[in-house]
Write a protein that holds these residues in place. Structure first.
Motif, PDB file in Angstrom:
ATOM      1  N   LEU A   9       0.828  -1.213   0.000  1.00 56.00           N
ATOM      2  CA  LEU A   9       0.000   0.000   0.000  1.00 56.00           C
ATOM      3  C   LEU A   9       0.858   1.257   0.000  1.00 56.00           C
ATOM      4  O   LEU A   9       0.547   2.247  -0.671  1.00 56.00           O
ATOM      5  N   THR A  10       1.940   1.216   0.752  1.00 56.84           N
ATOM      6  CA  THR A  10       2.863   2.359   0.785  1.00 56.84           C
ATOM      7  C   THR A  10       3.482   2.590  -0.583  1.00 56.84           C
ATOM      8  O   THR A  10       3.589   3.727  -1.051  1.00 56.84           O
ATOM      9  N   LEU A  11       3.863   1.495  -1.261  1.00 56.71           N
ATOM     10  CA  LEU A  11       4.460   1.602  -2.586  1.00 56.71           C
ATOM     11  C   LEU A  11       3.464   2.184  -3.574  1.00 56.71           C
ATOM     12  O   LEU A  11       3.806   3.061  -4.384  1.00 56.71           O
ATOM     13  N   LEU A  12       2.210   1.719  -3.508  1.00 63.06           N
ATOM     14  CA  LEU A  12       1.178   2.245  -4.409  1.00 63.06           C
ATOM     15  C   LEU A  12       0.959   3.729  -4.176  1.00 63.06           C
ATOM     16  O   LEU A  12       0.757   4.512  -5.107  1.00 63.06           O
ATOM     17  N   PHE A  13       0.994   4.130  -2.907  1.00 61.24           N
ATOM     18  CA  PHE A  13       0.807   5.546  -2.583  1.00 61.24           C
ATOM     19  C   PHE A  13       1.947   6.386  -3.154  1.00 61.24           C
ATOM     20  O   PHE A  13       1.739   7.450  -3.720  1.00 61.24           O
ATOM     21  N   VAL A  14       3.170   5.876  -3.038  1.00 63.26           N
ATOM     22  CA  VAL A  14       4.337   6.604  -3.540  1.00 63.26           C
ATOM     23  C   VAL A  14       4.302   6.713  -5.056  1.00 63.26           C
ATOM     24  O   VAL A  14       4.637   7.747  -5.643  1.00 63.26           O
ATOM     25  N   LEU A  15       3.878   5.610  -5.712  1.00 63.08           N
ATOM     26  CA  LEU A  15       3.881   5.587  -7.170  1.00 63.08           C
ATOM     27  C   LEU A  15       2.672   6.276  -7.788  1.00 63.08           C
ATOM     28  O   LEU A  15       2.672   6.585  -8.972  1.00 63.08           O
ATOM     29  N   ALA A  16       1.628   6.506  -7.005  1.00 61.19           N
ATOM     30  CA  ALA A  16       0.422   7.131  -7.548  1.00 61.19           C
ATOM     31  C   ALA A  16       0.731   8.548  -8.018  1.00 61.19           C
ATOM     32  O   ALA A  16       1.502   9.271  -7.385  1.00 61.19           O
ATOM     33  N   PRO A  17       0.146   8.959  -9.149  1.00 62.08           N
ATOM     34  CA  PRO A  17       0.404  10.312  -9.639  1.00 62.08           C
ATOM     35  C   PRO A  17      -0.093  11.362  -8.657  1.00 62.08           C
ATOM     36  O   PRO A  17      -1.169  11.229  -8.074  1.00 62.08           O
ATOM     37  N   ALA A  18       0.707  12.374  -8.461  1.00 62.66           N
ATOM     38  CA  ALA A  18       0.329  13.445  -7.530  1.00 62.66           C
ATOM     39  C   ALA A  18      -0.810  14.273  -8.107  1.00 62.66           C
ATOM     40  O   ALA A  18      -0.879  14.504  -9.309  1.00 62.66           O
ATOM     41  N   ARG A  19      -1.709  14.689  -7.236  1.00 57.98           N
ATOM     42  CA  ARG A  19      -2.791  15.562  -7.673  1.00 57.98           C
ATOM     43  C   ARG A  19      -2.218  16.939  -7.991  1.00 57.98           C
ATOM     44  O   ARG A  19      -1.233  17.375  -7.399  1.00 57.98           O
ATOM     45  N   ALA A  20      -2.851  17.611  -8.935  1.00 57.52           N
ATOM     46  CA  ALA A  20      -2.396  18.946  -9.302  1.00 57.52           C
ATOM     47  C   ALA A  20      -2.469  19.874  -8.094  1.00 57.52           C
ATOM     48  O   ALA A  20      -3.435  19.837  -7.325  1.00 57.52           O
ATOM     49  N   GLU A  21      -1.455  20.678  -7.927  1.00 56.76           N
ATOM     50  CA  GLU A  21      -1.392  21.601  -6.797  1.00 56.76           C
ATOM     51  C   GLU A  21      -2.287  22.800  -7.044  1.00 56.76           C
ATOM     52  O   GLU A  21      -2.225  23.437  -8.097  1.00 56.76           O
ATOM     53  N   LEU A  22      -3.170  23.109  -6.086  1.00 57.97           N
ATOM     54  CA  LEU A  22      -3.988  24.305  -6.173  1.00 57.97           C
ATOM     55  C   LEU A  22      -3.089  25.512  -5.958  1.00 57.97           C
ATOM     56  O   LEU A  22      -2.436  25.638  -4.921  1.00 57.97           O
ATOM     57  N   LEU A  23      -3.037  26.393  -6.941  1.00 60.49           N
ATOM     58  CA  LEU A  23      -2.075  27.495  -6.911  1.00 60.49           C
ATOM     59  C   LEU A  23      -2.632  28.784  -6.321  1.00 60.49           C
ATOM     60  O   LEU A  23      -1.879  29.719  -6.085  1.00 60.49           O
ATOM     61  N   ASP A  24      -3.940  28.814  -6.106  1.00 63.64           N
ATOM     62  CA  ASP A  24      -4.543  30.037  -5.571  1.00 63.64           C
ATOM     63  C   ASP A  24      -5.876  29.660  -4.943  1.00 63.64           C
ATOM     64  O   ASP A  24      -6.654  28.903  -5.535  1.00 63.64           O
ATOM     65  N   ALA A  25      -6.165  30.191  -3.752  1.00 62.38           N
ATOM     66  CA  ALA A  25      -7.371  29.808  -3.019  1.00 62.38           C
ATOM     67  C   ALA A  25      -8.561  30.715  -3.309  1.00 62.38           C
ATOM     68  O   ALA A  25      -9.677  30.431  -2.871  1.00 62.38           O
ATOM     69  N   THR A  26      -8.354  31.799  -4.052  1.00 66.02           N
ATOM     70  CA  THR A  26      -9.424  32.750  -4.319  1.00 66.02           C
ATOM     71  C   THR A  26     -10.317  32.261  -5.459  1.00 66.02           C
ATOM     72  O   THR A  26      -9.814  31.927  -6.530  1.00 66.02           O
ATOM     73  N   PRO A  27     -11.631  32.208  -5.253  1.00 69.10           N
ATOM     74  CA  PRO A  27     -12.520  31.890  -6.378  1.00 69.10           C
ATOM     75  C   PRO A  27     -12.368  32.952  -7.478  1.00 69.10           C
ATOM     76  O   PRO A  27     -12.416  34.155  -7.187  1.00 69.10           O
ATOM     77  N   ARG A  28     -12.157  32.511  -8.700  1.00 67.80           N
ATOM     78  CA  ARG A  28     -11.904  33.429  -9.802  1.00 67.80           C
ATOM     79  C   ARG A  28     -12.705  33.029 -11.045  1.00 67.80           C
ATOM     80  O   ARG A  28     -12.978  31.850 -11.263  1.00 67.80           O
ATOM     81  N   THR A  29     -13.007  34.036 -11.852  1.00 64.84           N
ATOM     82  CA  THR A  29     -13.567  33.783 -13.173  1.00 64.84           C
ATOM     83  C   THR A  29     -12.411  33.631 -14.146  1.00 64.84           C
ATOM     84  O   THR A  29     -11.518  34.479 -14.192  1.00 64.84           O
ATOM     85  N   ALA A  30     -12.406  32.551 -14.884  1.00 63.13           N
ATOM     86  CA  ALA A  30     -11.348  32.315 -15.862  1.00 63.13           C
ATOM     87  C   ALA A  30     -11.697  33.020 -17.165  1.00 63.13           C
ATOM     88  O   ALA A  30     -12.839  32.974 -17.624  1.00 63.13           O
TER      89      ALA A  30
END
Length: 307
Positions: A9-30
């Protein structure tokens, strides 16, 4: 055995693709555009700018028309547009997505400089190149889902849309813009005054207008052909054509993000009397689309998204 399971389970966790990092916490219109000339006016009007770059894609955070925004170039054509839209949604808190840009006019009633706000978008080159039988008749594959007659041997296909909890994808051609955003556009857009003359004093033959409703289509080809123009308007019923919007629409819908797209006519997609006029009127068309988007942002509710 317990240690082995824990190690696996530890190996699977390490190998799992990382989730995209949220770069800003403010709700925004794109606010998206395909390439730089389409976004220049909107970037210039944005205040308190801060840039964040991911894999060569620059996201500009700031305030436009009093609203928190994140601006980005999708890149030209469908794959770039889909990729950038997903990056945008993964890394920022997007409450609504707007696209500002130029398009080819398919409807003969449209003129260069007009700004369109289509109700829905489809991928006309999501298609089958259909087999021809010995008698010359087309023989589509038995699994084909083809909503419109062919142009030559090319026949538009319904797109595959994955659905949560279902093994089979949904097949459909059109992706609807958000009803709430369209309703707001119906109130705001007709009051926007568009420019008839460019900065270089090149002027349009007719006074530009805004057009709400109708349909737009997109595909990974620069469309400048009179035959295809007639087909896309007369058979598919599209009013404008571009290379990104339907990809943005599909990704936005898949992620549950309300979207609306503003496209100003820069050329007639094969019906210009001498040669394609995109480069002649690109800046004027892009500026007219940006004027409408700026007014629309100013009218959007501050707290909740209008969808």
């Amino acid at each position: 055995m317990t240690r082995l399971i824990t190690a696996l389970l530890t190996l699977l966790f390490v190998l799992a693709p990382a989730r995209a990092e949220l770069l800003d916490a403010t709700p925004r219109t794109a606010v998206m555009s395909a390439f730089a000339p389409e976004l220049v006016t909107l970037l210039a009007a944005t205040r308190d700018k801060k840039m964040v770059s991911v894999n060569g894609v620059d996201f500009t955070l700031g305030t436009l028309s009093g609203r928190p925004v994140v601006l980005v170039l999708s890149g030209v054509s469908m794959v770039n547009a889909a990729m950038t839209t997903q990056m945008l949604i993964d890394r920022f808190k997007v409450d609504a997505l707007l696209f500002s840009g130029i398009a080819g006019g398919l409807d003969p009633a449209l003129h260069i400089g007009d700004v369109t706000v289509p109700r829905r978008w489809g991928q006309y080159l999501e298609s089958h190149f259909v087999r021809e039988g010995a008698d010359g008749k087309l023989q589509p594959a038995p699994w084909a889902s083809l909503p419109y007659p062919a142009y030559g041997v090319i026949q538009p296909s319904n797109a595959y849309v994955r659905q949560a909890g279902k093994t089979e994808p949904l097949r459909k051609f059109w992706f609807e813009a958000d009803a709430g955003l369209l309703a707001l556009a119906d109130k705001v857009v007709p009051g926007v005054k568009l420019d008839k003359c460019a900065a270089n004093k090149t002027c349009l033959a007719t006074e530009p207008k805004t057009v709400l409703g109708g349909d737009g289509v997109s595909g990974p080809a620069f469309m400048d052909n009179a035959g295809w123009r007639t087909y896309l308007h007369g058979t598919v019923g599209a009013d404008v054509v571009d290379m990104e919007s339907a990809a943005v629409a599909l990704v936005a819908e898949q992620n549950g993000v309300p979207y609306i797209i503003f496209r100003s006519v820069s050329d007639l997609a094969g019906a210009d009397p001498d040669e394609n006029r995109m480069h002649t009127f690109m800046a004027l068309a892009a500026s007219n689309a940006a004027k409408v988007v700026t007014a629309f942002l100013a009218a959007m509710p501050v707290a909740a998204n209008p969808g």
